[in-house]
Design a protein around this motif. Sequence first.
Motif, mmCIF file in Angstrom:
data_model
loop_
_atom_site.group_PDB
_atom_site.id
_atom_site.type_symbol
_atom_site.label_atom_id
_atom_site.label_comp_id
_atom_site.label_asym_id
_atom_site.label_seq_id
_atom_site.Cartn_x
_atom_site.Cartn_y
_atom_site.Cartn_z
ATOM 1 N N MET A 1 0.816 -1.193 0.000
ATOM 2 C CA MET A 1 0.000 0.000 0.000
ATOM 3 C C MET A 1 0.860 1.256 0.000
ATOM 4 N N THR A 2 1.950 1.231 0.771
ATOM 5 C CA THR A 2 2.833 2.391 0.831
ATOM 6 C C THR A 2 3.509 2.641 -0.504
ATOM 7 N N ASP A 3 3.858 1.554 -1.213
ATOM 8 C CA ASP A 3 4.499 1.721 -2.514
ATOM 9 C C ASP A 3 3.549 2.361 -3.523
ATOM 10 N N LEU B 1 1.072 4.458 -2.781
ATOM 11 C CA LEU B 1 0.946 5.854 -2.399
ATOM 12 C C LEU B 1 2.211 6.633 -2.767
ATOM 13 N N ALA B 2 3.371 6.037 -2.574
ATOM 14 C CA ALA B 2 4.630 6.688 -2.949
ATOM 15 C C ALA B 2 4.689 6.910 -4.453
ATOM 16 N N CYS C 1 2.358 9.770 -5.397
ATOM 17 C CA CYS C 1 2.953 11.066 -5.061
ATOM 18 C C CYS C 1 4.050 11.446 -6.053
ATOM 19 N N GLY D 1 6.896 11.431 -1.701
ATOM 20 C CA GLY D 1 6.981 10.105 -2.306
ATOM 21 C C GLY D 1 8.299 9.419 -2.001
ATOM 22 N N TRP E 1 10.063 9.956 0.711
ATOM 23 C CA TRP E 1 10.035 9.553 2.110
ATOM 24 C C TRP E 1 9.143 8.330 2.320
ATOM 25 N N LEU E 2 8.013 8.263 1.606
ATOM 26 C CA LEU E 2 7.137 7.095 1.739
ATOM 27 C C LEU E 2 7.819 5.826 1.226
ATOM 28 N N ARG E 3 8.712 5.989 0.298
ATOM 29 C CA ARG E 3 9.455 4.849 -0.239
ATOM 30 C C ARG E 3 10.440 4.308 0.799
ATOM 31 N N GLU E 4 11.043 5.210 1.589
ATOM 32 C CA GLU E 4 12.022 4.840 2.616
ATOM 33 C C GLU E 4 11.725 5.652 3.875
ATOM 34 N N PRO E 5 10.715 5.254 4.670
ATOM 35 C CA PRO E 5 10.259 6.083 5.800
ATOM 36 C C PRO E 5 11.121 5.945 7.057
#
Length: 91
Positions: free
Chosen positions: A1-3, A5-6, A9, A51, A53-57
Amino acid sequence: MTDILAGACLLLGAALTFVAGVGLVRFPGTLARMHAGSKPQVPGILLILMGMWLREPTAATGGPLLIVGCAQIITVAVATYVVGRAAYLSD
């Protein structure tokens, strides 16, 4: 899911930044170009940074990205003011 959203973005940020570049080339006057270069470009860059940061939070990634985002907001505002002032005084 995070990927997902990233990626969303990153794509939206790239699209906004591309639109800003097209506006710089296509608009006729200095003030119109100034508007096109500043308004969609800042949210585009901020979406790209989000995006990333979402990739590597992690905090190691988020700290420098936050500094870059703040610097972008400040420098674009100052540069837009200076260009607008120069265009106003030269006309």
